[in-house]
Write an enzyme that holds these catalytic residues in place. Structure first.
Site: not given
Length: 473
Positions: A124, A265, A267, A269
């Site tokens: 993340s 960010d 990833d 999400d």
């Protein structure tokens, strides 16, 4: 759940003792999958075992079983990807490799491609040295605690007698069309007649998983797109870019006189917005803006939203003024989503920028959340700053106390101080004390109308926890 009104409250989620018990029970999974230092915690051996364990658990029925695997742009992603492939194929599961793709894209493709399991390799917003493994069920939702505990049991078991025979091994192949599929999915979350023509948008992809799909989706919708954080090299994910480092985006929005800045960010999400004046818009303000619009349009499935104990009290007061409730959960988007699914809410999220809209996606989707805000901006024909300045934010002070892993901190040392702090905050104050889900830290957050009082109260509680940690050492 926080009660309505402006009375002081103390929220602990969960107590330190409960966290220790949870840590002892769960050796691998944290609040968002398995995460740690690449090749130290997240090793090829662990990834192989995760693939075998999850592959065995999700082989239900007589059909040919499939798993999709996506990743972000970390150098260690290659290592973990191929170890997972070895694990899944060794138990007879076919693997579809997506390459760099956002976490919400993996969740969506797991369901739309009728796979038994989805895997995202990402840590993340963490730096490149870390990596992680997130798992999604066939419905596209993250696995619950009980299923993760079953996987943990299999990881530690001897699985040699359960491996596939040579003629039953799985196959692996790369899928090349998935970028276009996700872009079309994201575009379809907007009303059919709506486009982004006339908007100048700066998008910061954090040198992460969305570096291709996010700029392309915005451009196809008609926007004038300026991209930063789109040159991943395996090491620079989240480095001085992205939702946790918005200074570069703020500067670019001001430099180009853009209408909006969008920071994802690693990833993709979560999302943070920068308005046309260069001011940050966090998840609380984003939820307020969307909730206001959806309430006016009759799109809220229930009169309220779901957020965590960390969301600002100003958001709660604002929603109450609209006749909407704020249901609070423990920190973590998975807990927000669980409550949303349980009670039928269709809007929720976290202050950090995880915005969850089950009408569109099964997990937080930074690009889709940004598109929903842009739909409001276009539909109301008002600038982002006006749309997002919904409520007065209360001073919120957050400090951390580090302790040794496995310690149980004395309630006798901290309890009286916490109770006294609650009394001092009085009406209009809030105190949240919680263990970190990823580090041996106690997080102390105070909030109220008087900043000086909040700072003093937080310092007193932090000092009490520091003494308790020293006494337990």
């Amino acid at each position: 759940m926080a009660r309505k009104g402006r009375g002081a409250r103390l929220e602990t989620t969960p107590p330190v003792e409960d966290k220790k018990a949870a840590d002892m029970r769960r050796a691998y999974f944290g609040t968002d999958g398995i995460r740690g230092l690449a090749n130290t915690v997240i090793t090829p051996e662990l990834a192989l075992k995760v693939g075998q364990a999850a592959g065995l658990l999700f082989q239900r029925g007589e059909h040919r079983h499939r798993v999709v695997i996506g990743k972000d742009t970390r150098l260690s992603g290659y290592m973990i990807e191929y170890a997972l492939v070895a694990g899944f194929t060794s138990v007879g599961m076919d693997v579809l490799l997506l390459g760099p793709m956002p976490t919400p894209a993996v969740a969506m493709l797991t369901r739309s491609m009728r796979c038994d399991l989805g895997v995202m390799i990402s840590a993340s917003h963490n730096p490149y040295e870390d990596n992680g493994i997130k798992l999604f069920g066939p419905d596209g939702y993250k696995l619950n605690d009980e299923v993760e505990e079953e996987i943990e049991g299999l990881i530690d078991a001897d699985l040699r007698l359960r491996l596939s025979k040579p003629d039953s091994l799985g196959r692996a192949k790369r899928i090349e069309s998935v970028h276009a599929r996700y872009i079309e999915f994201a575009k379809r979350t907007l009303p059919r007649q709506l486009d982004l023509d006339g908007l100048r948008i700066v998008v910061d992809c954090a040198n992460g998983a969305a570096y291709k799909v996010a700029p392309e989706a915005l451009w196809e919708l008609g926007a004038d797109v300026i991209s930063i954080g789109v040159e991943p090299d395996g090491f620079n994910i989240n480095r001085d870019v992205g939702s946790t480092a918005p200074a570069a985006l703020i500067a670019k929005v001001r430099e180009t006189r853009a209408d909006i800045g969008i920071a994802l960010d690693g990833d993709a999400d979560r999302v943070i917005i920068v308005d046309e004046k260069g001011h940050l818009v966090d998840g609380d303000s984003l939820m307020a803006a969307i909730a206001t619009s959806w309430r006016e349009d009759g799109r809220l499935s229930r009169p309220g939203i779901v957020a965590t104990v960390m969301s600002n009290l100003g958001l709660e007061r604002y929603l109450e003024g609209l006749g909407l409730s704020l249901v609070r959960t423990a920190v973590g988007d998975r807990y927000v989503l669980e409550r949303m699914r349980q009670d039928g809410y269709n809007l929720g999220g976290e202050q950090s920028g995880h915005i969850i809209m089950p009408d569109h996606a099964t997990t937080g989707d930074g690009l889709v959340a940004a598109l929903q805000l842009l739909a409001v901006v276009k539909g109301r024909n008002r600038p982002v700053s006006e749309i997002c300045q919904c409520f007065e934010r209360l001073p919120q002070i957050l400090k951390n106390v580090r302790y040794s892993k496995g310690q149980v901190l004395s309630e006798d040392l901290v309890g009286p101080v916490v109770e006294a702090a609650r009394q001092k905050l009085g009406s209009g104050g809030r105190l949240v004390i919680r263990p970190s889900g990823t580090e041996p830290l106690i997080r102390v957050m105070g909030e109220g109308d008087d900043r000086h009082l909040v700072e003093a109260v937080v310092d007193e509680v932090v000092e009490a926890f520091t003494r308790a940690a020293a006494a337990a050492a």
